[in-house]
Design a protein around this motif. Structure first.
Motif, PDB file in Angstrom:
ATOM      1  N   ARG A 123      22.356  -3.105  32.409  1.00 15.85           N
ATOM      2  CA  ARG A 123      23.174  -2.125  31.693  1.00 15.85           C
ATOM      3  C   ARG A 123      22.290  -1.044  31.105  1.00 15.85           C
ATOM      4  O   ARG A 123      21.130  -1.282  30.785  1.00 15.85           O
ATOM      5  CB  ARG A 123      23.944  -2.787  30.550  1.00 15.85           C
ATOM      6  CG  ARG A 123      24.933  -3.836  30.978  1.00 15.85           C
ATOM      7  CD  ARG A 123      26.303  -3.212  31.221  1.00 15.85           C
ATOM      8  NE  ARG A 123      27.196  -4.101  31.915  1.00 15.85           N
ATOM      9  CZ  ARG A 123      27.940  -5.017  31.327  1.00 15.85           C
ATOM     10  NH1 ARG A 123      27.890  -5.186  30.042  1.00 15.85           N
ATOM     11  NH2 ARG A 123      28.745  -5.774  32.045  1.00 15.85           N
ATOM     12  N   VAL A 124      22.886   0.133  30.927  1.00 15.81           N
ATOM     13  CA  VAL A 124      22.195   1.247  30.280  1.00 15.81           C
ATOM     14  C   VAL A 124      23.190   1.947  29.358  1.00 15.81           C
ATOM     15  O   VAL A 124      24.373   2.063  29.684  1.00 15.81           O
ATOM     16  CB  VAL A 124      21.586   2.217  31.320  1.00 15.81           C
ATOM     17  CG1 VAL A 124      22.641   2.824  32.208  1.00 15.81           C
ATOM     18  CG2 VAL A 124      20.768   3.303  30.655  1.00 15.81           C
ATOM     19  N   GLU A 125      22.718   2.372  28.194  1.00 15.56           N
ATOM     20  CA  GLU A 125      23.557   3.094  27.244  1.00 15.56           C
ATOM     21  C   GLU A 125      22.987   4.495  27.057  1.00 15.56           C
ATOM     22  O   GLU A 125      21.818   4.661  26.725  1.00 15.56           O
ATOM     23  CB  GLU A 125      23.596   2.365  25.904  1.00 15.56           C
ATOM     24  CG  GLU A 125      24.516   3.013  24.893  1.00 15.56           C
ATOM     25  CD  GLU A 125      24.516   2.269  23.569  1.00 15.56           C
ATOM     26  OE1 GLU A 125      24.223   2.910  22.553  1.00 15.56           O
ATOM     27  OE2 GLU A 125      24.794   1.056  23.582  1.00 15.56           O
ATOM     28  N   VAL A 126      23.846   5.507  27.290  1.00 21.62           N
ATOM     29  CA  VAL A 126      23.480   6.914  27.129  1.00 21.62           C
ATOM     30  C   VAL A 126      24.577   7.587  26.318  1.00 21.62           C
ATOM     31  O   VAL A 126      25.747   7.530  26.697  1.00 21.62           O
ATOM     32  CB  VAL A 126      23.342   7.630  28.498  1.00 21.62           C
ATOM     33  CG1 VAL A 126      22.905   9.071  28.319  1.00 21.62           C
ATOM     34  CG2 VAL A 126      22.411   6.886  29.425  1.00 21.62           C
ATOM     35  N   ASP A 127      24.219   8.216  25.208  1.00 20.68           N
ATOM     36  CA  ASP A 127      25.196   8.909  24.352  1.00 20.68           C
ATOM     37  C   ASP A 127      26.365   8.017  23.946  1.00 20.68           C
ATOM     38  O   ASP A 127      27.517   8.450  23.926  1.00 20.68           O
ATOM     39  CB  ASP A 127      25.744  10.155  25.053  1.00 20.68           C
ATOM     40  CG  ASP A 127      24.835  11.350  24.898  1.00 20.68           C
ATOM     41  OD1 ASP A 127      23.976  11.346  24.004  1.00 20.68           O
ATOM     42  OD2 ASP A 127      25.000  12.303  25.676  1.00 20.68           O
ATOM     43  N   GLY A 128      26.123   6.756  23.685  1.00 22.46           N
ATOM     44  CA  GLY A 128      27.178   5.839  23.262  1.00 22.46           C
ATOM     45  C   GLY A 128      28.032   5.306  24.398  1.00 22.46           C
ATOM     46  O   GLY A 128      28.896   4.470  24.177  1.00 22.46           O
ATOM     47  N   GLU A 129      27.816   5.786  25.610  1.00 19.37           N
ATOM     48  CA  GLU A 129      28.551   5.302  26.789  1.00 19.37           C
ATOM     49  C   GLU A 129      27.719   4.230  27.485  1.00 19.37           C
ATOM     50  O   GLU A 129      26.508   4.371  27.646  1.00 19.37           O
ATOM     51  CB  GLU A 129      28.801   6.442  27.779  1.00 19.37           C
ATOM     52  CG  GLU A 129      29.707   7.529  27.252  1.00 19.37           C
ATOM     53  CD  GLU A 129      31.161   7.103  27.224  1.00 19.37           C
ATOM     54  OE1 GLU A 129      31.585   6.324  28.099  1.00 19.37           O
ATOM     55  OE2 GLU A 129      31.871   7.554  26.320  1.00 19.37           O
ATOM     56  N   THR A 130      28.378   3.161  27.918  1.00 20.33           N
ATOM     57  CA  THR A 130      27.684   2.073  28.597  1.00 20.33           C
ATOM     58  C   THR A 130      27.974   2.133  30.097  1.00 20.33           C
ATOM     59  O   THR A 130      29.113   2.320  30.513  1.00 20.33           O
ATOM     60  CB  THR A 130      28.135   0.710  28.044  1.00 20.33           C
ATOM     61  OG1 THR A 130      27.930   0.712  26.628  1.00 20.33           O
ATOM     62  CG2 THR A 130      27.336  -0.421  28.657  1.00 20.33           C
ATOM     63  N   TYR A 131      26.918   1.978  30.880  1.00 16.21           N
ATOM     64  CA  TYR A 131      27.006   2.011  32.335  1.00 16.21           C
ATOM     65  C   TYR A 131      26.363   0.762  32.916  1.00 16.21           C
ATOM     66  O   TYR A 131      25.402   0.242  32.363  1.00 16.21           O
ATOM     67  CB  TYR A 131      26.266   3.231  32.894  1.00 16.21           C
ATOM     68  CG  TYR A 131      26.800   4.557  32.424  1.00 16.21           C
ATOM     69  CD1 TYR A 131      27.788   5.224  33.145  1.00 16.21           C
ATOM     70  CD2 TYR A 131      26.316   5.153  31.273  1.00 16.21           C
ATOM     71  CE1 TYR A 131      28.273   6.449  32.715  1.00 16.21           C
ATOM     72  CE2 TYR A 131      26.799   6.378  30.837  1.00 16.21           C
ATOM     73  CZ  TYR A 131      27.772   7.020  31.563  1.00 16.21           C
ATOM     74  OH  TYR A 131      28.251   8.227  31.138  1.00 16.21           O
ATOM     75  N   SER A 132      26.900   0.303  34.047  1.00 18.39           N
ATOM     76  CA  SER A 132      26.254  -0.769  34.807  1.00 18.39           C
ATOM     77  C   SER A 132      25.248  -0.121  35.742  1.00 18.39           C
ATOM     78  O   SER A 132      25.565   0.856  36.427  1.00 18.39           O
ATOM     79  CB  SER A 132      27.278  -1.543  35.636  1.00 18.39           C
ATOM     80  OG  SER A 132      28.177  -2.203  34.794  1.00 18.39           O
ATOM     81  N   LEU A 133      24.054  -0.662  35.780  1.00 17.17           N
ATOM     82  CA  LEU A 133      22.998  -0.135  36.641  1.00 17.17           C
ATOM     83  C   LEU A 133      23.179  -0.731  38.028  1.00 17.17           C
ATOM     84  O   LEU A 133      23.131  -1.948  38.198  1.00 17.17           O
ATOM     85  CB  LEU A 133      21.647  -0.512  36.056  1.00 17.17           C
ATOM     86  CG  LEU A 133      20.424   0.168  36.597  1.00 17.17           C
ATOM     87  CD1 LEU A 133      20.529   1.680  36.449  1.00 17.17           C
ATOM     88  CD2 LEU A 133      19.202  -0.331  35.881  1.00 17.17           C
ATOM     89  N   LEU A 134      23.432   0.119  39.025  1.00 15.05           N
ATOM     90  CA  LEU A 134      23.713  -0.371  40.372  1.00 15.05           C
ATOM     91  C   LEU A 134      22.461  -0.465  41.233  1.00 15.05           C
ATOM     92  O   LEU A 134      22.200  -1.492  41.839  1.00 15.05           O
ATOM     93  CB  LEU A 134      24.746   0.530  41.053  1.00 15.05           C
ATOM     94  CG  LEU A 134      26.100   0.617  40.347  1.00 15.05           C
ATOM     95  CD1 LEU A 134      27.010   1.590  41.059  1.00 15.05           C
ATOM     96  CD2 LEU A 134      26.740  -0.745  40.255  1.00 15.05           C
ATOM     97  N   GLU A 135      21.693   0.634  41.321  1.00 18.16           N
ATOM     98  CA  GLU A 135      20.489   0.612  42.149  1.00 18.16           C
ATOM     99  C   GLU A 135      19.599   1.807  41.844  1.00 18.16           C
ATOM    100  O   GLU A 135      20.053   2.822  41.327  1.00 18.16           O
ATOM    101  CB  GLU A 135      20.847   0.600  43.630  1.00 18.16           C
ATOM    102  CG  GLU A 135      21.563   1.854  44.113  1.00 18.16           C
ATOM    103  CD  GLU A 135      21.900   1.810  45.584  1.00 18.16           C
ATOM    104  OE1 GLU A 135      21.050   1.379  46.383  1.00 18.16           O
ATOM    105  OE2 GLU A 135      23.016   2.206  45.928  1.00 18.16           O
ATOM    106  N   VAL A 136      18.327   1.652  42.194  1.00 19.24           N
ATOM    107  CA  VAL A 136      17.378   2.766  42.106  1.00 19.24           C
ATOM    108  C   VAL A 136      17.401   3.451  43.459  1.00 19.24           C
ATOM    109  O   VAL A 136      17.101   2.834  44.475  1.00 19.24           O
ATOM    110  CB  VAL A 136      15.961   2.272  41.766  1.00 19.24           C
ATOM    111  CG1 VAL A 136      14.991   3.446  41.747  1.00 19.24           C
ATOM    112  CG2 VAL A 136      15.949   1.537  40.439  1.00 19.24           C
ATOM    113  N   LYS A 137      17.789   4.714  43.480  1.00 20.26           N
ATOM    114  CA  LYS A 137      17.904   5.435  44.736  1.00 20.26           C
ATOM    115  C   LYS A 137      16.592   6.096  45.162  1.00 20.26           C
ATOM    116  O   LYS A 137      16.289   6.165  46.336  1.00 20.26           O
ATOM    117  CB  LYS A 137      18.985   6.523  44.636  1.00 20.26           C
ATOM    118  CG  LYS A 137      20.386   5.985  44.536  1.00 20.26           C
ATOM    119  CD  LYS A 137      20.738   5.069  45.671  1.00 20.26           C
ATOM    120  CE  LYS A 137      21.119   5.779  46.928  1.00 20.26           C
ATOM    121  NZ  LYS A 137      21.559   4.899  47.996  1.00 20.26           N
ATOM    122  N   LYS A 138      15.841   6.600  44.192  1.00 22.24           N
ATOM    123  CA  LYS A 138      14.609   7.300  44.533  1.00 22.24           C
ATOM    124  C   LYS A 138      13.613   7.123  43.403  1.00 22.24           C
ATOM    125  O   LYS A 138      13.974   7.130  42.238  1.00 22.24           O
ATOM    126  CB  LYS A 138      14.894   8.776  44.772  1.00 22.24           C
ATOM    127  CG  LYS A 138      13.768   9.499  45.426  1.00 22.24           C
ATOM    128  CD  LYS A 138      14.278  10.666  46.223  1.00 22.24           C
ATOM    129  CE  LYS A 138      13.098  11.267  46.935  1.00 22.24           C
ATOM    130  NZ  LYS A 138      13.408  11.916  48.139  1.00 22.24           N
TER     131      LYS A 138
END
Length: 102
Positions: free
Chosen positions: A72-87
């Motif tokens: 997981r990653v939190e940016v500006d109070g929004e939480t996102y699931s980390l799917l993959e590193v593209k580059k």
């Protein structure tokens, strides 16, 4: 592009419920800088509609070893699931993330 503070979390099992399903809680594993960006016109034309509709791009200075441990990653109070590193650039990593449902 202005980078903002981000928090990276791993999910650790803290117990099990009555049906023996795992109970997980986020554990902070790092503080870095990053920015959520939108899709370009070229990317929209190349990628599937579901990808561009549900996912965002995250550009971050977090090391690859930390990103590989994070879910997981939190940016500006929004939480996102980390799917993959593209580059993987020299100083930055470009990741695909998906916004968590409220």
């Amino acid at each position: 592009m202005r980078m903002k503070p981000i928090k990276l979390f791993s999910l650790e099992e803290v117990g099990r419920d009555e049906l023996n399903n795992p109970i997980v809680e986020p554990v902070l594993i790092g503080l870095y800088k990053g920015v959520i960006s939108q899709w370009s016109i070229e990317e929209i034309a190349l990628l599937d509609r579901e990808v561009t509709k549900n996912q965002r791009k995250l550009l971050t200075d977090a090391p690859r070893i930390v990103i590989n441990q994070a879910q997981r990653v939190e940016v500006d109070g929004e939480t996102y699931s980390l799917l993959e590193v593209k580059k993987d650039f020299q100083r930055w990593r470009l990741c695909h993330v998906k916004a968590d449902s409220p």
